[in-house]
Design a protein around this motif. Structure first.
Motif, PDB file in Angstrom:
ATOM      1  N   PRO A   1      -6.335  -0.221  13.542  1.00 43.03           N
ATOM      2  CA  PRO A   1      -5.238   0.455  14.228  1.00 43.03           C
ATOM      3  C   PRO A   1      -4.059   0.761  13.310  1.00 43.03           C
ATOM      4  CG  PRO A   1      -5.312  -1.866  14.821  1.00 43.03           C
ATOM      5  CD  PRO A   1      -6.555  -1.589  14.021  1.00 43.03           C
ATOM      6  N   ILE A   2      -3.225   1.670  13.754  1.00 45.70           N
ATOM      7  CA  ILE A   2      -2.019   2.021  13.010  1.00 45.70           C
ATOM      8  C   ILE A   2      -1.035   0.851  13.083  1.00 45.70           C
ATOM      9  CG2 ILE A   2      -0.120   3.680  12.827  1.00 45.70           C
ATOM     10  CD1 ILE A   2      -1.900   5.674  14.331  1.00 45.70           C
ATOM     11  N   PRO A   3      -0.450   0.438  11.957  1.00 44.04           N
ATOM     12  CA  PRO A   3       0.505  -0.679  11.979  1.00 44.04           C
ATOM     13  C   PRO A   3       1.717  -0.375  12.867  1.00 44.04           C
ATOM     14  CG  PRO A   3      -0.175  -0.173   9.733  1.00 44.04           C
ATOM     15  CD  PRO A   3      -0.693   0.931  10.595  1.00 44.04           C
ATOM     16  N   GLU A   4       2.362  -1.427  13.345  1.00 48.02           N
ATOM     17  CA  GLU A   4       3.448  -1.274  14.318  1.00 48.02           C
ATOM     18  C   GLU A   4       4.617  -0.457  13.774  1.00 48.02           C
ATOM     19  OE1 GLU A   4       3.601  -1.967  17.579  1.00 48.02           O
ATOM     20  OE2 GLU A   4       1.472  -2.460  17.363  1.00 48.02           O
ATOM     21  N   ASP A   5       4.991  -0.659  12.505  1.00 47.01           N
ATOM     22  CA  ASP A   5       6.136   0.090  11.977  1.00 47.01           C
ATOM     23  C   ASP A   5       5.850   1.587  11.944  1.00 47.01           C
ATOM     24  OD1 ASP A   5       4.255  -0.120   9.930  1.00 47.01           O
ATOM     25  OD2 ASP A   5       5.684  -0.724   8.381  1.00 47.01           O
ATOM     26  N   PHE A   6       4.655   1.941  11.524  1.00 48.80           N
ATOM     27  CA  PHE A   6       4.220   3.340  11.463  1.00 48.80           C
ATOM     28  C   PHE A   6       4.128   3.900  12.893  1.00 48.80           C
ATOM     29  CE2 PHE A   6       1.348   6.090   8.547  1.00 48.80           C
ATOM     30  CZ  PHE A   6       1.767   7.252   9.178  1.00 48.80           C
TER      31      PHE A   6
ATOM     32  N   GLN B   1       6.149   3.653   2.126  1.00 47.81           N
ATOM     33  CA  GLN B   1       5.549   4.964   2.313  1.00 47.81           C
ATOM     34  C   GLN B   1       4.662   4.990   3.560  1.00 47.81           C
ATOM     35  OE1 GLN B   1       4.810   3.351  -0.739  1.00 47.81           O
ATOM     36  NE2 GLN B   1       2.592   3.098  -0.890  1.00 47.81           N
ATOM     37  N   ALA B   2       4.724   6.094   4.279  1.00 54.39           N
ATOM     38  CA  ALA B   2       3.974   6.243   5.531  1.00 54.39           C
ATOM     39  C   ALA B   2       2.543   6.660   5.231  1.00 54.39           C
ATOM     40  CB  ALA B   2       4.663   7.270   6.434  1.00 54.39           C
ATOM     41  N   LEU B   3       1.751   5.688   4.790  1.00 53.31           N
ATOM     42  CA  LEU B   3       0.360   5.950   4.422  1.00 53.31           C
ATOM     43  C   LEU B   3      -0.500   4.764   4.863  1.00 53.31           C
ATOM     44  CD1 LEU B   3      -1.598   7.889   2.963  1.00 53.31           C
ATOM     45  CD2 LEU B   3      -1.124   6.629   0.852  1.00 53.31           C
ATOM     46  N   HIS B   4      -1.574   5.081   5.603  1.00 50.30           N
ATOM     47  CA  HIS B   4      -2.427   4.029   6.167  1.00 50.30           C
ATOM     48  C   HIS B   4      -3.888   4.458   6.063  1.00 50.30           C
ATOM     49  CE1 HIS B   4      -3.850   0.870   8.824  1.00 50.30           C
ATOM     50  NE2 HIS B   4      -4.324   1.756   9.689  1.00 50.30           N
ATOM     51  N   ALA B   5      -4.717   3.591   5.468  1.00 52.23           N
ATOM     52  CA  ALA B   5      -6.165   3.843   5.366  1.00 52.23           C
ATOM     53  C   ALA B   5      -6.803   3.440   6.690  1.00 52.23           C
ATOM     54  CB  ALA B   5      -6.756   3.053   4.205  1.00 52.23           C
TER      55      ALA B   5
END
Length: 345
Positions: free
Chosen positions: A321-326, A299-303
């Motif tokens: 930072p936003i993860p690489e896959d996202f 799922q495209a969800l990042h804290a």
């Protein structure tokens, strides 16, 4: 003797005199101390009329009280104490004598449980503490004050002592901790910003899912939940949003956007792993979406950020930072759809 959680529900009589809730519950429940009741209240385990309350709340006639009590067994305590530390690469954003802030990767389970007996964040934290001369943390009583789903990435704060735990619990209970998430959802949201509310509870047809219930079902089914969102970017068939959660219920953001009809991208539990409105997509769009689903396989969800009052140092703010896959999927969407420059998050 087994450990278990049980709930007590009390409908207050119409003739009840006003009295502090800890005193009332001490008289109502056997083998519980006022200190235990106050700790349960601070950690949000005591609700009145479906709302979290302060420990000095006074019971009133016709109140509806719920209290959730966890009874650990000696075996349960020993299992926690005897968790075998594991050397796991942890992305520790900040650490001091009171708290640890960790950037949890997608795919890592926070806490050991059935089917996840090893390789969890807690196993790695225990190894880290032992090898950092912080080996007095009682993993059962302290540590976790909130969690993230296995396939949600981002920031978690852990308490390293009982004082810090109570301090952080108090902030979660009073909703002063600010947690910001970013998400990619299917479809085109109508509003630029908004608030999603509802009573959230287990879906009776699928215990792995959460569901938003109607208000008249609230007593038996759900706990009130609030998510604020803002649109950051719009793509064809996808919307990039930021979210602030005022409550921290299981799967809250995922269930809220599913309730709106906009499941999170590649959320397999809530239907986001299928191409949204496929009949309205061109073959080119379908191929593009399939490729994105292969890149971001959760799922495209990042804290992305966390703000709270440190037990000793005052207000603090952390970002990861936003993860690489996202990030790759976002950049692909920007290139593919040639949208206007993104808004700051």
């Amino acid at each position: 003797m087994n450990s278990y959680t049980y709930k007590i529900k009390i409908f207050i009589d119409k003739n009840q005199k006003e009295i502090r809730i800890d005193k009332f519950l001490k008289n109502y429940i056997q083998n519980i101390s006022r200190n235990q009741i106050q700790n349960l209240t601070i950690s949000g385990k005591v609700l009145v009329n479906r709302n979290i309350i302060k420990k000095n709340y006074k019971i009133k006639p016709l109140d509806f009280v719920e209290i959730e009590i966890y009874k650990p067994s000696v075996i349960d305590y020993l299992e926690y104490k005897n968790i075998t530390e594991e050397k796991i690469n942890l992305d520790i954003i900040h650490e001091d004598e009171d708290v640890i802030v960790v950037n949890k990767p997608a795919g890592m389970v926070v806490h050991p449980g059935f089917g996840n007996e090893t390789g969890t964040l807690i196993h790695g934290i225990k190894y880290h503490l032992i090898n950092s001369n912080f080996n007095e943390l009682n993993l059962y009583r302290c540590g976790l004050v909130h969690r993230l789903d296995k396939d949600t990435s981002g920031l978690l704060v852990l308490a390293k002592n009982e004082y810090s735990q109570k301090h952080l619990f108090q902030q979660f209970y009073s909703r002063t901790i600010q947690r910001k998430y970013i998400a990619l959802i299917w479809g085109n949201l109508i509003e630029e910003k908004g608030t999603i509310t509802g009573f959230i509870g287990r879906d009776p047809r699928n215990r792995k899912k959460m569901k938003i219930f109607k208000q008249n079902q609230e007593i038996n089914r759900g706990k009130f939940s609030i998510t604020h969102y803002k649109v950051l970017e719009r793509f064809k068939h996808l919307t990039y949003v930021s979210c602030y959660i005022k409550t921290g219920k299981t799967h809250q953001i995922r269930a809220h956007f599913k309730h709106l009809g906009h499941p999170l991208f590649h959320d397999s539990i809530y239907g986001g792993n299928r191409i949204f409105m496929k009949k309205k997509c061109s073959n080119q769009n379908i191929e593009f979406m399939k490729n994105c689903l292969k890149i971001l396989q959760r799922q495209a969800l990042h804290a992305i950020s966390l703000s709270f009052i440190h037990p000793k140092n005052g207000k603090c703010y952390f970002y990861c930072p936003i993860p690489e896959d996202f990030k790759t999927v976002l950049n692909n969407c920007r290139s593919y759809h040639n949208k206007v420059p993104r808004k700051r998050i």
